[in-house]
Design a protein around this motif. Structure first.
Motif, PDB file in Angstrom:
ATOM      1  N   LEU A 110       0.912  -1.209  -0.016  1.00 34.04           N
ATOM      2  CA  LEU A 110       0.125  -0.174   0.083  1.00 34.04           C
ATOM      3  C   LEU A 110       0.839   1.260   0.035  1.00 34.04           C
ATOM      4  N   ILE A 111       1.696   1.341   0.841  1.00 30.45           N
ATOM      5  CA  ILE A 111       2.794   2.331   0.989  1.00 30.45           C
ATOM      6  C   ILE A 111       3.414   2.615  -0.219  1.00 30.45           C
ATOM      7  N   LEU A 112       4.034   1.746  -0.894  1.00 34.19           N
ATOM      8  CA  LEU A 112       4.766   1.879  -2.312  1.00 34.19           C
ATOM      9  C   LEU A 112       3.809   2.228  -3.524  1.00 34.19           C
ATOM     10  N   THR A 113       2.753   1.556  -3.458  1.00 31.24           N
ATOM     11  CA  THR A 113       1.659   2.028  -4.567  1.00 31.24           C
ATOM     12  C   THR A 113       1.396   3.341  -4.274  1.00 31.24           C
TER      13      THR A 113
ATOM     14  N   GLU B 226      -6.396  18.153   2.772  1.00 32.42           N
ATOM     15  CA  GLU B 226      -5.131  17.698   2.479  1.00 32.42           C
ATOM     16  C   GLU B 226      -4.136  17.663   3.427  1.00 32.42           C
ATOM     17  N   LYS B 227      -4.568  17.750   4.726  1.00 33.79           N
ATOM     18  CA  LYS B 227      -3.799  17.223   5.751  1.00 33.79           C
ATOM     19  C   LYS B 227      -3.191  15.847   5.545  1.00 33.79           C
ATOM     20  N   ILE B 228      -4.236  14.856   5.162  1.00 31.55           N
ATOM     21  CA  ILE B 228      -3.687  13.589   4.880  1.00 31.55           C
ATOM     22  C   ILE B 228      -3.486  13.679   3.324  1.00 31.55           C
ATOM     23  N   LYS B 229      -2.376  13.205   2.741  1.00 30.75           N
ATOM     24  CA  LYS B 229      -2.133  13.381   1.436  1.00 30.75           C
ATOM     25  C   LYS B 229      -2.282  11.903   0.754  1.00 30.75           C
ATOM     26  N   TYR B 230      -2.351  11.125   1.615  1.00 26.56           N
ATOM     27  CA  TYR B 230      -2.352   9.475   0.968  1.00 26.56           C
ATOM     28  C   TYR B 230      -3.061   8.618   2.125  1.00 26.56           C
ATOM     29  N   LEU B 231      -3.907   7.949   1.596  1.00 31.10           N
ATOM     30  CA  LEU B 231      -4.609   6.967   2.522  1.00 31.10           C
ATOM     31  C   LEU B 231      -4.619   5.552   1.830  1.00 31.10           C
ATOM     32  N   GLY B 232      -3.976   4.603   2.581  1.00 29.10           N
ATOM     33  CA  GLY B 232      -4.108   3.101   1.992  1.00 29.10           C
ATOM     34  C   GLY B 232      -4.871   2.183   3.273  1.00 29.10           C
ATOM     35  N   LEU B 233      -5.959   1.574   2.799  1.00 22.13           N
ATOM     36  CA  LEU B 233      -6.791   0.850   3.890  1.00 22.13           C
ATOM     37  C   LEU B 233      -6.840  -0.465   3.211  1.00 22.13           C
ATOM     38  N   ASP B 234      -6.686  -1.334   3.992  1.00 20.87           N
ATOM     39  CA  ASP B 234      -7.234  -2.895   4.110  1.00 20.87           C
ATOM     40  C   ASP B 234      -8.282  -3.264   4.610  1.00 20.87           C
ATOM     41  N   VAL B 235      -8.797  -2.389   5.579  1.00 22.38           N
ATOM     42  CA  VAL B 235      -9.927  -2.607   6.348  1.00 22.38           C
ATOM     43  C   VAL B 235     -10.835  -1.460   6.455  1.00 22.38           C
ATOM     44  N   TYR B 236     -11.888  -1.423   6.763  1.00 17.53           N
ATOM     45  CA  TYR B 236     -12.805  -0.339   6.948  1.00 17.53           C
ATOM     46  C   TYR B 236     -14.034  -0.520   7.888  1.00 17.53           C
ATOM     47  N   GLU B 237     -14.213   0.223   8.938  1.00 15.64           N
ATOM     48  CA  GLU B 237     -15.134   0.308  10.089  1.00 15.64           C
ATOM     49  C   GLU B 237     -16.418  -0.460   9.591  1.00 15.64           C
ATOM     50  N   GLU B 238     -17.035  -0.215   8.445  1.00 15.61           N
ATOM     51  CA  GLU B 238     -18.307  -0.793   7.813  1.00 15.61           C
ATOM     52  C   GLU B 238     -18.076  -1.953   7.083  1.00 15.61           C
ATOM     53  N   GLU B 239     -17.000  -2.567   6.936  1.00 12.29           N
ATOM     54  CA  GLU B 239     -16.638  -3.517   6.099  1.00 12.29           C
ATOM     55  C   GLU B 239     -17.347  -4.787   5.854  1.00 12.29           C
ATOM     56  N   GLY B 240     -18.229  -5.203   7.041  1.00 19.94           N
ATOM     57  CA  GLY B 240     -19.132  -6.267   7.282  1.00 19.94           C
ATOM     58  C   GLY B 240     -20.145  -6.146   6.075  1.00 19.94           C
ATOM     59  N   ASP B 241     -20.622  -5.198   5.666  1.00 19.77           N
ATOM     60  CA  ASP B 241     -21.582  -5.219   4.715  1.00 19.77           C
ATOM     61  C   ASP B 241     -21.034  -5.209   3.206  1.00 19.77           C
ATOM     62  N   LEU B 242     -19.856  -5.033   2.827  1.00 17.21           N
ATOM     63  CA  LEU B 242     -19.254  -4.999   1.765  1.00 17.21           C
ATOM     64  C   LEU B 242     -18.064  -6.004   1.420  1.00 17.21           C
ATOM     65  N   PHE B 243     -17.258  -6.318   2.261  1.00 13.29           N
ATOM     66  CA  PHE B 243     -16.088  -6.966   1.827  1.00 13.29           C
ATOM     67  C   PHE B 243     -16.237  -8.483   1.652  1.00 13.29           C
TER      68      PHE B 243
ATOM     69  N   ASN C  75      -6.098   9.822  -4.212  1.00 13.32           N
ATOM     70  CA  ASN C  75      -4.880   9.342  -3.371  1.00 13.32           C
ATOM     71  C   ASN C  75      -5.302   8.472  -2.296  1.00 13.32           C
ATOM     72  N   VAL C  76      -6.414   7.872  -2.313  1.00 12.62           N
ATOM     73  CA  VAL C  76      -6.963   6.699  -1.440  1.00 12.62           C
ATOM     74  C   VAL C  76      -6.936   5.363  -2.507  1.00 12.62           C
ATOM     75  N   LEU C  77      -6.363   4.539  -1.573  1.00  6.97           N
ATOM     76  CA  LEU C  77      -6.307   2.942  -2.151  1.00  6.97           C
ATOM     77  C   LEU C  77      -6.802   2.043  -1.137  1.00  6.97           C
ATOM     78  N   ILE C  78      -7.903   1.469  -1.592  1.00  6.28           N
ATOM     79  CA  ILE C  78      -8.547   0.550  -0.533  1.00  6.28           C
ATOM     80  C   ILE C  78      -8.521  -0.978  -1.363  1.00  6.28           C
ATOM     81  N   THR C  79      -8.125  -2.025  -0.293  1.00  3.76           N
ATOM     82  CA  THR C  79      -8.078  -3.287  -0.760  1.00  3.76           C
ATOM     83  C   THR C  79      -8.962  -3.861   0.113  1.00  3.76           C
ATOM     84  N   GLY C  80      -9.700  -4.993  -0.101  1.00  6.02           N
ATOM     85  CA  GLY C  80     -10.856  -5.573   0.637  1.00  6.02           C
ATOM     86  C   GLY C  80     -10.535  -6.562   1.718  1.00  6.02           C
ATOM     87  N   HIS C  81      -9.526  -6.320   2.727  1.00  3.33           N
ATOM     88  CA  HIS C  81      -9.259  -7.072   3.697  1.00  3.33           C
ATOM     89  C   HIS C  81      -8.649  -8.309   3.178  1.00  3.33           C
ATOM     90  N   GLN C  82      -7.547  -8.195   2.401  1.00  2.00           N
ATOM     91  CA  GLN C  82      -6.794  -9.288   1.659  1.00  2.00           C
ATOM     92  C   GLN C  82      -5.358  -9.404   2.168  1.00  2.00           C
TER      93      GLN C  82
END
Ligand code: NAD
Length: 330
Positions: free
Chosen positions: A112-115, A250-267, A289-296
């Motif tokens: 996530l960091i490198l991508t 733009e305080k946060i310039k990049y966000l990489g998530l593999d998990v999400y607080e409401e992921e139970g309905d999606l992932f 600038n947001v990269l999300i993977t589905g709990h993988q």
């Protein structure tokens, strides 16, 4: 033992069936998630095998216990979705897989960091369309940057080792102080210092009442302008609405998530033909600038082999009345 699996995917079946001849359990794989409506499907199963987004609350556990279940075997490390107190009251034992491959998750955090930094996902699409322009693809050297790790357990320590290999300065915050962190060269700090000095912050602590929404408006305000935030741990450690505000200003310039607080309905499901109703999640997806993977992050062949072997061993230990080394207590 008769074991009923909930939320079973083809890869679960593949790796558990490959590992089972050594243990000889009767495995039944159900695709449905565990909840109040499906718990009856485990009738007569002495063990139930569940995963991260299954609901093992008091009502579900009561239904399982009434159906004859005596063991909840989590095929994951986290157990925040199991009501441990209710399980104990119902006489149900709970086991988990505390470590199957910290490398799998740490390496995914680095992916996530490198991508996000070098934008390889965008470059891939551009080049395939014959667009070789570089504008918008600029990254920064990881070498010499400061990375703050919150949680220095098994995954945090592997992440620290990898980052040290890149030549990063690594700050760490944990409620415990492992000597291994000093050997790797992690500088222990308090949270405020970590927030103030880190170019990249990566979360590796469990979700507990203390870490729920640890990353909130107040924490984000203390961070460096342009910070990169990575979460491969559990979604609810981040207050998503606060992070969206941080992205907008733009305080946060990049966000990489593999998990999400409401992921139970999606992932873990193919939602591509459906209308996603979660507006907060869709707002996250609207930022480039947001990269999300589905709990993988756990999903490597090495990790799946270990998960299957350790889970089946946990079940055999219970069956033979042996000490449950991987038991979780309230
Ligand atoms: P671990 O138990 O080895 O380490 C967790 C560390 O967090 C410990 O050192 C603990 O002291 C620390 N900690 C606890 N409370 C804290 C707090 N309030 N502040 C700071 N640190 C705190 O666990 P691990 O194997 O390294 O896994 C970490 C987390 O990663 C798990 O809890 C799980 O939620 C997540 N995980 C995600 C995936 C995935 O696929 N995305 C896979 C496995 C694990």
């Amino acid at each position: 033992m008769n074991v009923t699996f909930f939320n079973a995917k083809p890869y679960d079946k593949q790796f558990f069936e490959a590992a089972n001849p050594e243990f000889g359990h009767q495995l039944k794989f159900l695709e449905v998630p565990l909840n109040e409506h499906t718990a009856v499907l485990a009738k007569d199963a002495e063990a139930v095998c569940a995963f991260v987004n299954d609901h093992a609350d008091a009502a579900v556990l009561r239904l399982l216990a009434e159906g004859g279940t005596r063991l909840i075997a989590m095929r994951c490390a986290g157990y925040n979705n199991v009501d441990l107190k209710a399980a104990a009251e119902l006489g149900l034992k709970v086991v988990r897989v505390p470590a199957y491959s910290p490398h799998a998750v740490a390496e995914h955090a680095l992916a996530l960091i490198l991508t996000l930094n070098r934008k390889t996902h965008r470059a891939y699409n551009r080049v395939r369309e014959g667009n070789f322009a570089l504008t918008g693809l600029m990254g920064f050297d990881l070498h010499g940057r400061t990375v703050g790790l919150i949680g220095l357990g098994k995954i945090g320590l592997v992440t620290a080792r990898i980052l040290k290999g890149f030549g990063c300065r690594v700050l760490g915050f944990d409620i415990q102080h492992e000597a291994e962190a000093d050997e790797i060269g992690v500088e222990f700090t308090d949270l405020d210092t970590l927030f103030a000095q880190s170019d990249i912050i990566s979360l590796h602590c469990p979700l507990t009442p203390h870490t729920f929404h640890l990353i909130n408006d107040e924490a984000i305000a203390k961070m460096k302008d342009g910070v990169m935030l990575i979460n491969t741990s559990r979604g609810a450690i981040i207050d998503t609405k606060a992070v969206i505000k941080g992205l907008k200003c733009e305080k946060i310039k990049y966000l990489g998530l593999d998990v999400y607080e409401e992921e139970g309905d999606l992932f873990f499901e193919d939602m591509s033909a459906k209308v996603i109703q979660d507006d907060v999640f869709m707002r996250l997806l609207s930022f480039n600038n947001v990269l999300i993977t589905g709990h993988q992050a756990f999903l490597t062949s090495d990790a799946l082999q270990n998960i299957a072997h350790i889970t089946l061993q946990n079940i055999s230990d219970f069956e033979h009345g042996q000490a449950l080394t991987n038991q979780v207590l309230p």
